[in-house]
Design an enzyme around this catalytic site. Structure first.
Site, short mmCIF file in Angstrom:
data_model
loop_
_atom_site.label_atom_id
_atom_site.label_comp_id
_atom_site.label_asym_id
_atom_site.label_seq_id
_atom_site.Cartn_x
_atom_site.Cartn_y
_atom_site.Cartn_z
N CYS B 252 53.48 79.65 29.98
CA CYS B 252 53.16 80.11 31.29
C CYS B 252 51.80 81.32 31.95
O CYS B 252 51.07 80.54 31.55
CB CYS B 252 55.04 81.84 31.23
N ARG B 257 56.46 85.50 28.45
CA ARG B 257 57.67 84.85 28.78
C ARG B 257 58.28 83.38 28.54
O ARG B 257 58.65 83.75 28.20
CB ARG B 257 57.06 84.79 30.86
#
Lengths: 155, 304
Positions: B252, B257
């Site tokens: 990410c 994430r």
């Protein structure tokens, strides 16, 4: 002004000096508690903004959603700066940053706010307890406040 | 495993149901005082959230202040991790239950770091902080019930290779199953550049060539819990055509994430080898001579 001379750090602006002193007097966990108190003390948005969130500017440097708007009373450097912030309760760090800026700068002259050194956010003893990366959010807010005020005061 | 897995039916379809616990399971244990061998850890994006109130007895571990070594731009080493575990009352035998804000992004990230150190039993609270709060469960600002510091957590040498990808690994991997979990705007490259504004700053916008775009949140239900296995299968297996036996890499912006997606693939869908590229876009987007692709399409493997 000595602010331009990197060898002699300028004294903190009046609004920030007391805040920095309070933070620096405390150890790590207590420093976070003080930031939490700031976050709890962030003033609510006045109705004219609460009902019109589109008038506020987002601050994407913060990881959490925060919006701010400024007003000036008068024109030029002598005008009075007013600051308003909106951030959700689940973003207490960001609220704390906003609340510090509000306490230090709201109601001061536009000239004073514009003279605030950009480095002030790093001098409050917060980097060690929230991390320098997160502190970028406060710098982002300060930069936006200054830009808005300069535009609105016709500078 | 020190403490028996949560037997809740809602978890049993997942590949490794023992990696999740439900809010009810945790609440029942806390209410019954059955916390021997259990430490609950909160890990949030917002470093102050824990101070506003947390699950009773939970300790806080912050990804940035506790898990990173700012000098080496790496995670803490075995001694650093051992020190953190001792201070948190965690021994090698402790069952650790992690939870946090943002649908457990940061909790998943912390869990991934725990696994780099091979901590034997570390689980996520499904739904995280938001689910716990939404159900009106007890929160406190008190330290009561917080585990006393322990001693003797061994200094484990971190084993990065199976779980962590570095830029050279990714460069050799182009064309393989690679997932970009950022927003569509970050993937296409339209977001990152904002004139006159200070920002964390990546020089280029776009994605790693051939990476497929699956924003992390597609794995989360509206309440922050993980979607049921069949729905996850339809995204990662059917839509992407990815295979559980083929090594896969996720990334990410800074690896947080993608830790969420790493958890989904590894523990919920049973992918055998998933590595998180934690350098992610902040490294790749700025890397000299690293190829990128822009726009909505994955792009081609560049000629080398």
């Amino acid at each position: 002004m000595s602010a331009a001379d990197p060898m002699t750090p300028a004294a903190l602006p009046e609004g920030f000096a007391g805040i920095a002193e309070d933070f620096l007097a405390l150890g790590g966990r207590d420093r976070l508690q003080l930031l939490l108190e700031f976050s709890q003390g962030l003033p609510e948005l006045p109705e004219r903004y609460a009902e019109h969130p589109e008038l506020l500017e987002p601050v994407p440097e913060c990881q959490s959603p925060i919006f701010l708007v400024t007003e000036v009373e008068g024109q030029g450097r002598e005008a009075t700066a007013r600051l308003f912030f909106s951030a959700p309760p689940e973003a207490p760090t960001t609220r704390g940053f906003a609340s510090i800026l509000a306490e230090a700068l709201d109601g001061r002259s536009v000239g004073e706010v514009l003279e605030t050194p950009d480095t002030v956010t790093g001098e409050l003893g917060l980097a060690e307890v929230v991390s320098p990366l997160r502190l970028n959010g406060m710098s982002g807010m300060l930069a936006r406040i200054k830009r808005q005020l300069a535009e609105k005061a016709g500078l | 495993m020190t403490i028996a897995a949560d037997p809740s039916p809602s978890l049993q379809d997942y590949a490794h149901p023992e990696k999740l616990v439900t809010t009810q399971w945790l609440a029942d244990r806390l209410a019954a005082g059955e916390t021997e061998g259990l430490v609950v850890v909160e890990s949030d994006e917002d470093v102050l959230l824990y101070e506003t109130g947390h699950i009773p007895g939970a300790v806080k571990i912050d990804w940035h202040l506790d898990l990173n070594d700012p000098v080496t731009r790496d995670y803490v080493d075995g001694e650093g991790f051992a020190k953190l575990m001792d201070a948190s009352g965690i021994t090698r035998e402790t069952t650790v239950v992690l939870y946090g804000d943002k649908s457990n992004w940061w909790a998943a990230y912390a869990l991934w770091v725990f696994e780099l150190f091979g901590h034997p039993d570390v689980r996520l609270l499904d739904g995280g902080r938001a689910a716990w709060e939404a159900e009106g469960r007890e929160m406190t600002t008190s330290d009561e019930g917080r585990p006393a510091p322990t001693s003797g957590y061994p200094a484990i040498t971190r084993e990065d290779a199976p779980l962590r990808a570095f830029r050279e690994d990714v460069l050799d991997f182009l064309g393989g199953p690679l997932i970009d979990v950022r927003s569509p705007q970050e993937y296409s490259g339209e977001r990152t550049h904002m004139p006159d504004y200070p920002q964390e700053g990546t020089v280029r916008g776009g994605h790693i060539p051939t990476a497929r775009s699956v924003p992390w949140a597609r794995a989360a239900a509206d309440d922050g819990r993980f979607k049921p296995r069949t729905e996850l299968e339809s995204i990662y297996r059917e839509e992407l055509g990815f295979d559980t036996a083929t090594p896969t890499i996720v990334y990410c912006r800074i690896g947080e994430r993608s830790a969420h997606t790493w958890f989904v693939l590894t523990h919920l869908l049973g992918f055998e080898s998933v590595r998180n590229y934690d350098g992610s876009w902040t490294e790749w987007g700025n890397g000299v001579r690293l190829p990128i692709a822009q726009g909505a399409e994955p792009g081609e493997v560049p000629a080398r």
